[in-house]
Design an enzyme around this catalytic site. Sequence first.
Site, PDB file in Angstrom:
ATOM      1  N   SER A 153       0.836  -1.194   0.000  1.00 36.09           N
ATOM      2  CA  SER A 153       0.000   0.000   0.000  1.00 36.09           C
ATOM      3  C   SER A 153       0.880   1.256   0.000  1.00 36.09           C
ATOM      4  O   SER A 153       1.682   1.451  -0.918  1.00 36.09           O
ATOM      5  CB  SER A 153      -0.955  -0.060   1.187  1.00 36.09           C
ATOM      6  OG  SER A 153      -1.994   0.885   1.070  1.00 36.09           O
ATOM      7  N   ASP A 375      -8.762  -4.678  -5.947  1.00 41.21           N
ATOM      8  CA  ASP A 375      -8.232  -4.108  -4.706  1.00 41.21           C
ATOM      9  C   ASP A 375      -9.070  -2.888  -4.335  1.00 41.21           C
ATOM     10  O   ASP A 375      -9.230  -1.970  -5.137  1.00 41.21           O
ATOM     11  CB  ASP A 375      -6.772  -3.699  -4.916  1.00 41.21           C
ATOM     12  CG  ASP A 375      -6.072  -3.300  -3.625  1.00 41.21           C
ATOM     13  OD1 ASP A 375      -6.662  -2.524  -2.843  1.00 41.21           O
ATOM     14  OD2 ASP A 375      -4.937  -3.746  -3.409  1.00 41.21           O
ATOM     15  N   HIS A 403      -7.156  -6.092  -0.343  1.00 39.91           N
ATOM     16  CA  HIS A 403      -6.094  -5.092  -0.449  1.00 39.91           C
ATOM     17  C   HIS A 403      -4.730  -5.739  -0.316  1.00 39.91           C
ATOM     18  O   HIS A 403      -4.404  -6.293   0.744  1.00 39.91           O
ATOM     19  CB  HIS A 403      -6.293  -4.035   0.629  1.00 39.91           C
ATOM     20  CG  HIS A 403      -5.305  -2.919   0.575  1.00 39.91           C
ATOM     21  ND1 HIS A 403      -4.837  -2.389  -0.611  1.00 39.91           N
ATOM     22  CD2 HIS A 403      -4.665  -2.232   1.569  1.00 39.91           C
ATOM     23  CE1 HIS A 403      -3.976  -1.422  -0.348  1.00 39.91           C
ATOM     24  NE2 HIS A 403      -3.850  -1.313   0.954  1.00 39.91           N
TER      25      HIS A 403
END
Length: 448
Positions: A153, A375, A403
């Site tokens: 991320s 995602d 995610h």
Amino acid sequence: MPRDYARPEGHQLKIAVIRLPAKDRSRRIGSLVTNPGGPGASGVSFLRTSSQAFGEALRDRFDLVGFDPRGVGRSDPVRCLDFRQAEQRLLTDPPTTRAQINAEVMFWQAFAAACEARSGADLPYVGTVNAARDMDVLRAALDDQRLTYIGFSYGTYLGAFYADQFPRNVRALVLDGASDPKLTGEQFLLGHAEGFETALRAFAAYCVKTTGCPLGAGNVDRAVGKVSGLQEQAARRPLKNRADGHTPVDDDAVTQGVYTALYNRNNWPALRQALIQAIDDGDGTGLYKFGYEQETIAPYGALQAINCIDKPFPADLAAVRNLADRAEKAAPHFGSFVVWPWLSCAYWPVKPTRRPRAVTATGAPPILVVGTTRDPATPYKWAQSVADQLSSGVLLTYDGDGHTAYLSNPEKCIRGPVEQYLIDTQPPARGITCKQTPLDPASKGSPS
């Protein structure tokens, strides 16, 4: 680390680091530096709680290293309001009335003022450019000639900035759930909200195939409409909450619960059960547990401090209201919910230090970008963009949900290529897609 790299002999910042030694010392390659995301998530805590999520081959061959970036956790953290003050505001709905909007403005003005009062000297220096420079100092301190890194991320954003500044110091970088440096704050928020809308539809498609789905059977549009109905119902009359008798499960709590659950496909069976409780029994306990028992509010100052300096967000109330309206049309369940907290950047005491631009990392060896097609938080198109920007980017596609891909999925077609690349620096062939194993529609779960 120097607070200001232009004055290396000046004020120094402390950076907290943790290292888990390689299990097979005779075959040790070096260090594998990690970042779990955020910005604002503690890499030290991440490694303490999640080291077993890394494959045995990596734990054998590398020292696993986690660190708290500057301004985060134990690394001279940005301090703003205390936990309870932040919590009281963050559990409220996006504003709609003039009084609510005025309260929103007052809160974020007070929040920014508190950050400046408590951490003002550090705020100009907590951006990702400096965090990437810190990471190169860490690489040298670990006695690694070149960096081996896996970021998730926001950790991909940090990794991309590192590669762009120090391309010849890269050994192997994995960027899983890529955040695109070309995006403005407005584009980032719209993409984020749309990603969760896509994830909600994917969950609904799973749910309607299960027996007793509280969203109905067969029709995804009707199923998604039932979530809208639950939000509207909870706005009129909050749901029961057996976990916390004083916190009502209103429409914002419903949204927060669904939003948090969608981060990980492994939550879907438990989310289905929580929606059964909410729709059939008027009991929002399961959604509350997802939304607030799993939500981390404490590092919110670092989240704002890093993001507000890294890229331009809407600069005033009118721009935020306009963006919230646009986001609501593009992502009806999450648009306003995602956008309104970023009013904070309109009052932030430090202006952004960079404009969005591509990162090329010219001269770096192959860099592996992992993108998940559905995602919710970092849409797949961002991974495609980052892989295209990087002069040596290689995209590995996970046709799946949730995610990021590596930590939360057992798929050998993801874990195998990622681990092999980190060990021998040879990326998988371009154009490979790994398809997720279907989730058993009979599986059940309960919110943790």
